[in-house]
Each structure stands twice: as C-alpha cells, then as structure tokens.
Design an enzyme around this catalytic site. Structure first.
Site, PDB file in Angstrom:
ATOM      1  CD  GLU A 114      -3.459  39.399 -21.598  1.00  0.00           C
ATOM      2  OE1 GLU A 114      -2.909  39.063 -20.537  1.00  0.00           O
ATOM      3  OE2 GLU A 114      -4.179  40.408 -21.719  1.00  0.00           O
ATOM      4  NE  ARG A 167       7.318  36.159 -14.464  1.00  0.00           N
ATOM      5  CZ  ARG A 167       6.203  36.171 -15.180  1.00  0.00           C
ATOM      6  NH1 ARG A 167       5.166  35.472 -14.810  1.00  0.00           N
ATOM      7  NH2 ARG A 167       6.118  36.880 -16.271  1.00  0.00           N
ATOM      8  CE  LYS A 186       2.925  39.221 -22.321  1.00  0.00           C
ATOM      9  NZ  LYS A 186       1.814  38.404 -22.781  1.00  0.00           N
TER      10      LYS A 186
HETATM   11  P1  ATP Z   1       4.309  39.215 -18.852  1.00  0.00           P
HETATM   12  O1  ATP Z   1       4.352  39.535 -17.395  1.00  0.00           O
HETATM   13  O2  ATP Z   1       5.584  39.437 -19.543  1.00  0.00           O
HETATM   14  O3  ATP Z   1       3.149  39.864 -19.563  1.00  0.00           O
HETATM   15  P2  ATP Z   1       2.715  36.919 -18.788  1.00  0.00           P
HETATM   16  O4  ATP Z   1       2.888  35.744 -17.925  1.00  0.00           O
HETATM   17  O5  ATP Z   1       1.592  37.809 -18.449  1.00  0.00           O
HETATM   18  O6  ATP Z   1       4.085  37.658 -18.889  1.00  0.00           O
HETATM   19  P3  ATP Z   1       1.535  35.521 -20.940  1.00  0.00           P
HETATM   20  O7  ATP Z   1       1.356  35.936 -22.339  1.00  0.00           O
HETATM   21  O8  ATP Z   1       0.338  35.388 -20.088  1.00  0.00           O
HETATM   22  O9  ATP Z   1       2.556  36.531 -20.286  1.00  0.00           O
HETATM   23  O10 ATP Z   1       2.424  34.201 -20.864  1.00  0.00           O
HETATM   24  C1  ATP Z   1       2.288  33.071 -21.677  1.00  0.00           C
HETATM   25  C2  ATP Z   1       2.985  31.934 -20.997  1.00  0.00           C
HETATM   26  O11 ATP Z   1       4.367  32.225 -20.818  1.00  0.00           O
HETATM   27  C3  ATP Z   1       2.411  31.677 -19.613  1.00  0.00           C
HETATM   28  O12 ATP Z   1       2.213  30.302 -19.447  1.00  0.00           O
HETATM   29  C4  ATP Z   1       3.444  32.234 -18.688  1.00  0.00           C
HETATM   30  O13 ATP Z   1       3.448  31.567 -17.478  1.00  0.00           O
HETATM   31  C5  ATP Z   1       4.738  32.026 -19.475  1.00  0.00           C
HETATM   32  N1  ATP Z   1       5.748  33.004 -19.073  1.00  0.00           N
HETATM   33  C6  ATP Z   1       5.669  34.338 -19.130  1.00  0.00           C
HETATM   34  N2  ATP Z   1       6.763  34.931 -18.626  1.00  0.00           N
HETATM   35  C7  ATP Z   1       7.593  33.927 -18.244  1.00  0.00           C
HETATM   36  C8  ATP Z   1       8.891  33.882 -17.640  1.00  0.00           C
HETATM   37  N3  ATP Z   1       9.563  34.985 -17.330  1.00  0.00           N
HETATM   38  N4  ATP Z   1       9.425  32.667 -17.403  1.00  0.00           N
HETATM   39  C9  ATP Z   1       8.757  31.555 -17.712  1.00  0.00           C
HETATM   40  N5  ATP Z   1       7.546  31.524 -18.272  1.00  0.00           N
HETATM   41  C10 ATP Z   1       6.950  32.691 -18.535  1.00  0.00           C
HETATM   42 MG    MG Z   2      -0.417  36.920 -18.344  1.00  0.00          MG
END
Ligand code: ATP
Ligand code: MG
Length: 552
Positions: free
Chosen positions: A33, A257, A267
């Site tokens: 995102e 994760r 983020k």
């Molecule tokens: P955040 O909580 O930091 O915003 P998010 O999952 O909302 O993380 P996205 O931009 O939606 O962020 O993530 C893009 C991809 O990265 C998704 O497939 C998500 O599952 C993966 N991802 C995000 N954070 C992690 C993590 N800590 N470990 C492994 N994969 C991750």
């Molecule tokens: Mg997300």
C-alpha cells in the site's frame, strides 16, 4: 547455500503445483500500500515473492494496493519502486489496484444481480452491534432483504455521489451466524469523497481490502498470493468471493511477519517517528526502512542473505537484529575498501624520521586481486588516543613508554618520551622508528603484537563520522506498555565532528563502502558537501553489543 537445503513450505507447495500441472508456471505479486516507505519486513516479503518466482521460472507483479485514497501518495510509489530495484529485483508488470476500479465495480454489480450483495443504510455502530460476537451469532440487517433492482439503483447512486460518507455501504450476503466474523456479511464498498492520487475525483466509492485484494489477484492470474498470518481468517472470504464471481482461482498462503529486535516494523509507527522528529526522515540511517539501511551502508546482498537465513516461518517470531548486522558485515568484509581514519587523535612525533614516504597498503586483503594504494608517511602522525597508555597493565600490546608497535603498512616505532601540558594532559608522544622494519621488507627480526592505524598529520583530510546505536532501548518494542516512542534510545546517534582520514578517502564514492581499520564499515552520507565529508557507520567490525550484554 548448500544443495541439500530443505525446501520451505511455500517451495513445497509450488513444486507440487507445478508437478501436478495445476499451473504451467507461477505468478506471484508484491502488493504494497503506498502509504509509507518499505521496511525490513517488506524486504522479507519481496525476497520471498520475487525469490520464489525466480527459483521456479515464474514472474512477479508489483501491484500497488491503492484503494485507500486518504493515506496514499505518489512519493511513496516512487520510493517503493526504487527500494525494490535496489534490493535487486525486477517486476514483470507495474500495476495498480486503482486501475481495476471499473472492473471491481462490475464484479460488485454481478454479486448484487446474483442476490449476493446489498446496500445497507445502517450506521457503522449499528452494523458493529448486529455483527454479534465470536460466540454469539449476528442478526440480519433490516436492509438485507432489499430487492436486486433496488440494490442496483442504490449502488449506482452511491457511485454517482448521491450520498455522503458513511451514509450507505455495500455488503456481501454470506452468513450472519458464521463462526468466522469476517464471513458475517462483510462490507465491500464504502463511500469516501476524497481525492485519489491516481484516479483523482473519478470515484467517491472505494472497495475494501477484502474485495480488492483477491479480485486483483484473479484479474492478474496470480497463482500464489502470499500474505502474512493475520490474513488467515480472511481466506474463507477470499475463496468465497472468487468462487461466486467464477474468476481465476488464485490461492492465498500465509507466513509469519518478520519482527526485529530493537526496532518497529509498522509503517504507521515509522511515520510517527518521522513526523514527530525522533529521526531525520524516512531514510535516517537508524530507521529499519530499506532507504534507511541503504543510506547507512547496508548492502542488498547482506539484506537478501538475512532474509534467506531466517527462512519462512508459520509462527510469529522476533528475529535478533544482530543476525541482520552479521549478514551485512559478512558481505562488507568481502567488498569494502580499507582506509585508515583516526577518530580521537594523539600526536606522535617520530624523532629520527625525515621527509615523506609513500607506503603501499592493500585496498582489500580479502580480495585475491586487490589493488594497492599509497599512504603518505611522515615524522608527525596521529594515532588513536586510546591506543596509548602511560601506565599500561600487563599484556597491553599497544603503545606505551618503552613499548613497540607496528604502524599498519609502515614501520615499527618505539615510544621514548611523553609530553604533557601544565595540567598534566598528554599532548604528544615522541617515538623512534626502526628503519629496517618497513612492512613487506622487514629485516628487523622483531615481532610486535600490536598494529595500529594512523594518519600523517600534514596529509590528513577532515571528515565527520556518524556512529549509530539501536534506535530503541528495549528488545521487543511491541511488547512494552504505553507509547512505543517512550522507548526510543536517546543515544542512538554519536557524531564525531572532526576525524582525520588518510588522503585516499578524498576520492570516496557514494557507491563504495569502506572498512575504516579497527573501526567498522562505513559509507559516504548524502550530507557530504564541498565543505565536509560525512561518513556513516553501517556496522562495527565485531558484535560489540552481544559482548556488552554478556558482560552485563
Ligand atoms: P505495515 O503494518 O508496516 O503498514 P502492511 O502489511 O500494512 O505493513 P503493506 O504495504 O500492506 O504493509 O504490505 C505489503 C506486503 O508486505 C504485504 O504482502 C505484507 O504482508 C508484507 N509485509 C508487511 N510487513 C511485513 C513484515 N513485517 N514481515 C513480512 N511481510 C510483511
Ligand atoms: Mg497493509
């Protein structure tokens, strides 16, 4: 990597799917995102998705999951692309969920026509109240039995902008008594009168994550849609929607994760550190963002090795940041150019030496094809203040009255005299050198235990050196009570304004990494200007942290 290394569970699934002919080839996606900069957790996901496709001859799409107009921005899109490329991966297609808005709208209309979706006028509080609890079934909304015609009209009116934010939503009709709360008629569209970074003001209704994600996977014919564990309860809905719409059967798989010690990987939290000025931007070298790690001097090779070593877990875990540093250090050791830099100078006068001589020193002893550089030597040099002791304990192998040390790539010197100011502070040290002890041509027959780094004072250049410590004081930040920002380490940055470097460092390149002898691995920072050079320490030479902890 050894040949016998066992497959992770995703590799097993992919091999099985290819063997059985379920898919002729695989297509994965990385779906960020664009609401922030990528962090080390994303790096894990990138290595996994791109790595899997690469290993099995498939491809990976980069899909921006941009269905939330309020928090998203093109600045983030650009940084995400730069980060993935820097990590060393190439996507097959650059795609945007927002490009599917028309298609997603059509899917929603299909569901309404099948009697599987309805417009609900209830408030979000009412919807929440009717949801029930995990142990109690929910109750039907009074709008659940609206006719197909009425729903089609209302949904069209929602799109046309007839209603205000929150006035109506579109829900799928699944099962209000399902033990899985996500199946209790989840919302798939909401009204949001907001400007979108790509579609502008074309839309005032936006699909929810659960409706956009799986459908985007299907549109692109993604075979293996890999996400993190918190999406397990969403999987029945993911499958149900694909089934009802009769679209490409993408499948969702979940892994744990990545959480890192002494860091936050969210983020939203990283954004707070930036906006509340705990750090100097998303690319502050202390940040666990990809851009921060890049600026600090970490290498893509080191980060990829780390992601490989931690494997693919099915249970949430906390990984020691020391392992990341270890992987980075291993790679830097192979590629970094060696240089001598004195952080805290003590003047040494070599009383029996005259003139200037160019010493040859290997740029990288780890490299069998290493080049050599010239290091000027003269009768006045700086050594590290901590490398001299007036009254040393036993087994002190550095410089002390009467003692000998080798100056790296130069001569053996022996200390003869200590000069002090009126207050008793040591201002300089006088030594003699052994003319027949020159490195590479040493016939002195003398073995000394200590080798020191040094710079010739007349030839030294000035540099600012920035040393970093953990950004947080506690290991598991997410486990602590209260505001996570209370645990920020106030001593995470240590600046040495005026270090003295050998002249070869004047030609430093942003793309190169350096080992400052006995000090660690460094790279030039973007704050470097005509007036001053600035270097960041990526990692120390050894794991000082683990040793500190053991000592207590
Ligand atoms: P955040 O909580 O930091 O915003 P998010 O999952 O909302 O993380 P996205 O931009 O939606 O962020 O993530 C893009 C991809 O990265 C998704 O497939 C998500 O599952 C993966 N991802 C995000 N954070 C992690 C993590 N800590 N470990 C492994 N994969 C991750
Ligand atoms: Mg997300």
């Amino acid at each position: 990597m050894s040949e016998e290394k066992s497959l992770n569970f995703l590799e097993e699934i992919v091999e099985e799917d290819l063997k059985s002919g379920k898919y002729p080839s695989i297509l994965t996606r990385f779906p960020p995102e664009p609401n922030g900069y990528l962090h080390i957790g994303h790096a894990k996901s990138i290595c996994l998705n791109f790595g899997l496709a690469k290993k099995y001859g498939g491809a990976t799409n980069l899909r921006f999951d941009d269905t939330n107009p309020v928090t998203e921005d093109t600045e983030y899109v650009e940084s995400i692309k730069a980060d993935i490329q820097w990590l060393g991966f190439t996507w097959a297609n650059e795609l945007y969920a927002s490009d599917y808005f028309e298609q997603l709208y059509a899917f929603a209309v299909q569901l309404i026509q099948k009697g599987l979706a309805y417009v609900d006028d209830s408030t979000s509080e009412q919807i929440a109240a009717m949801k029930g609890t995990p142990t109690q079934p929910g109750t039907d909304s009074p709008y659940r039995s609206r006719s197909v015609e009425e729903n089609l009209q209302l949904f069209a009116d929602m799109r046309a902008g007839k209603y205000k934010d929150g006035e109506k939503v579109l829900r799928v009709r699944v099962d209000m008594s399902s033990p899985n709360m996500h199946m209790r008629d989840p919302i798939i569209y909401r009204i949001k009168h907001a400007h979108h970074h790509r579609t502008g003001d074309a839309w005032c209704i936006y699909p929810m994550y659960d409706f956009a994600h799986g459908q985007s996977d299907s549109i692109e014919k993604i075979t293996h849609s890999i996400c993190t564990l918190e999406f397990i309860p969403h999987r029945p809905l993911y499958d149900w929607l694909i089934q009802q719409l009769e679209i490409f059967p993408s499948h969702q798989y979940e892994f744990a994760r990545l959480n890192l010690t002494y860091a936050v990987t969210s983020k939203r939290k990283l954004l707070q550190l930036v906006t509340e000025k705990f750090v100097d931007g998303w690319d502050d070298p202390r940040m666990p963002t990809i851009s921060g790690m890049r600026r600090r001097g970490y290498t893509p090779e080191g980060i990829r090795e780390f992601c490989e070593r931690i494997g693919v877990a099915k249970r949430d875990n906390l990984i020691d940041v020391g392992l990341l540093e270890f992987c980075v250090r291993e790679h830097l050791n192979k590629e970094a150019q060696r240089r001598m830099v004195v952080f805290d100078p003590l003047k040494v006068v070599i009383t029996n030496y005259e003139g200037v001589e160019m010493m040859l020193s290997e740029d990288n002893p780890e490299d069998p094809n290493t080049t050599q550089r010239e290091v000027p030597f003269s009768n006045e040099i700086y050594i590290e203040r901590e490398d001299f002791m007036e009254n040393p304990p036993k087994k002190y192998f550095r410089l002390a009255p009467g003692q000998m040390v080798r100056l790296k790539s130069a001569y053996i010197i022996q200390c003869e005299k200590v000069i002090k100011d009126e207050a008793g502070n040591i201002t300089e040290v006088h030594c003699v050198y052994l003319p027949n002890s020159k490195s590479g041509a040493d016939t002195s027959g003398i073995n000394v235990k200590g080798t020191l780094h040094w710079v010739s004072i007349a030839h030294a250049i000035h540099a600012e050196v920035r040393l970093y410590d953990r950004l947080f004081k506690v290991e598991n930040v997410a486990n602590e009570e209260g505001d996570f920002k209370d645990y920020v380490n106030p001593e995470s940055l240590h600046v040495i304004q005026n270090a003295y470097a050998e002249p070869a460092l004047a030609n430093a390149k942003f793309s190169d990494r350096y080992q400052f002898l006995r000090k660690g691995y460094f790279c030039m920072d973007k704050d470097t200007s005509e007036e001053k050079m600035v270097f960041n320490r990526a990692v120390t030479l050894k794991d000082a942290w683990a040793k500190e902890v053991k000592k207590g």
